[in-house]
Scaffold this motif. Sequence first.
Motif, PDB file in Angstrom:
ATOM      1  N   ARG A 262     -16.474  10.571  34.759  1.00 58.78           N
ATOM      2  CA  ARG A 262     -16.394   9.336  33.966  1.00 58.78           C
ATOM      3  C   ARG A 262     -17.721   8.566  34.034  1.00 58.78           C
ATOM      4  NH1 ARG A 262     -11.935   7.832  35.679  1.00 58.78           N
ATOM      5  NH2 ARG A 262     -10.637   8.372  33.882  1.00 58.78           N
TER       6      ARG A 262
ATOM      7  N   ASN B 151     -20.121   7.948  30.795  1.00 54.72           N
ATOM      8  CA  ASN B 151     -20.413   6.570  30.425  1.00 54.72           C
ATOM      9  C   ASN B 151     -21.878   6.399  30.034  1.00 54.72           C
ATOM     10  OD1 ASN B 151     -19.532   3.724  30.237  1.00 54.72           O
ATOM     11  ND2 ASN B 151     -20.975   3.415  31.922  1.00 54.72           N
TER      12      ASN B 151
ATOM     13  N   ALA C 139     -17.339   7.596  27.719  1.00 52.88           N
ATOM     14  CA  ALA C 139     -16.336   7.547  28.782  1.00 52.88           C
ATOM     15  C   ALA C 139     -14.954   7.189  28.253  1.00 52.88           C
ATOM     16  CB  ALA C 139     -16.754   6.556  29.862  1.00 52.88           C
ATOM     17  N   THR C 140     -14.888   6.372  27.212  1.00 46.83           N
ATOM     18  CA  THR C 140     -13.577   5.972  26.669  1.00 46.83           C
ATOM     19  C   THR C 140     -13.058   6.943  25.620  1.00 46.83           C
ATOM     20  OG1 THR C 140     -14.661   4.543  25.023  1.00 46.83           O
ATOM     21  CG2 THR C 140     -14.024   3.538  27.128  1.00 46.83           C
TER      22      THR C 140
END
Length: 404
Positions: free
Chosen positions: A288, A292, A297-298
């Motif tokens: 993650r 990012n 990351a999302t």
Amino acid sequence: MALPSTTTPFFVPIYDYQNTHRYFAQIADGLEPLGAQELAELGATDIATTFRGLFFHADTPALYRIIYQSRLITRVNAPLISFACHATKYLYKRARAINWSDFMKVHQTFAVFSHVSGSAINNSHYASLCLKDAIVDFFRDKTGTRPNVDAKTPDVWFHLHIRENHATISLELSGGSLHRRGYRQESVDAPMQETVAAAVVRLSQWTGTTPLCDPMCGSGTLLCEAVMHARHMPAGYLRNHFGFEHMPEFSPTIWKRVKSEADSKIIDLPSGLVRGNDRDPRAIHATRTNLNVLGAATQVVLTTRDVRSIPDLSGTTIITNPPYGIRLGKEEELKKFYKDLGDFLKKRCLDSTAYIYCGNRELIKSIGLRTSFKKAIKSGGLDGRLIKIAIYATSPKASKPPTR
């Protein structure tokens, strides 16, 4: 100082690469043919493969493009001079005659990488010292002061290659290994090198339009390379320095145009298209963190569970580098794990294709499924194999209906 041929008709080539426009790219063992394809796509011509390397011709825009966008090569060198060399005194003499201020200022740091084989000079370290002394003495005589050596993060890299008493001194145009993309902030165990991961993604022929998953993602190198590929993000996007900026004929205008053209093709990553999993929470945290840096990351779905408990990966491109011994331990445990992996693929990954890098190729047979190909790729000292396994919901050789 040499001037670019694009700005003056009175340009007089000084260095070998200026006469020939021929360069040398380093690449991992086994990736030479794949690297040749990539170089051609980026504008290189007259490509010739050799062991762990590629010779090629390129004009200035193509050269910048290759160094900025190539996902597979690790370094690019521009040969300055080549000469017969049987003694360190002659090496020093020829190197001392180069106008090193063409490539660096006295306040900048430099480093030398040397490789010698089959030659009267048989010590790479001593050969490096001779070249370093020549560079330092040049500046000391010219300016009264000397530049410093920085073996880890120098401003400028120089390469010395001596093979069978023939020496070539080169300027490194990449500015440090290109496998250092800049996204790896955290890692667990021994992560796969970025260029090798990029090769796995390329060999999977994944287009970025269908689901992709790494069910044993570790610190996420394969996922990061897949994200960069899907987003059309240049491999050097996060780097802030390249060695070609130290070429005497470097053109900021051409570089700005090449970079802008490449960056304009970057697209967003659809949420949920890419997924990752690992049983170790630390690995997921590292993944993650690294994603990012890429702004993904999302968008990438990450889960924490044993690969054998993942409920379903049907209709998915699976790329992964499973444990090969360090984390699992005993040989019988490894064989059992790989057999379980094969059962998982067969039962829960219908209509999927798996690309598995096996660092211990003896474990491939434990998977128990037919492979479509096995490609030798060396990574981190491992003589591993990338295998492809297609899992069909129905037999790919279904019988034809009887003719009437």
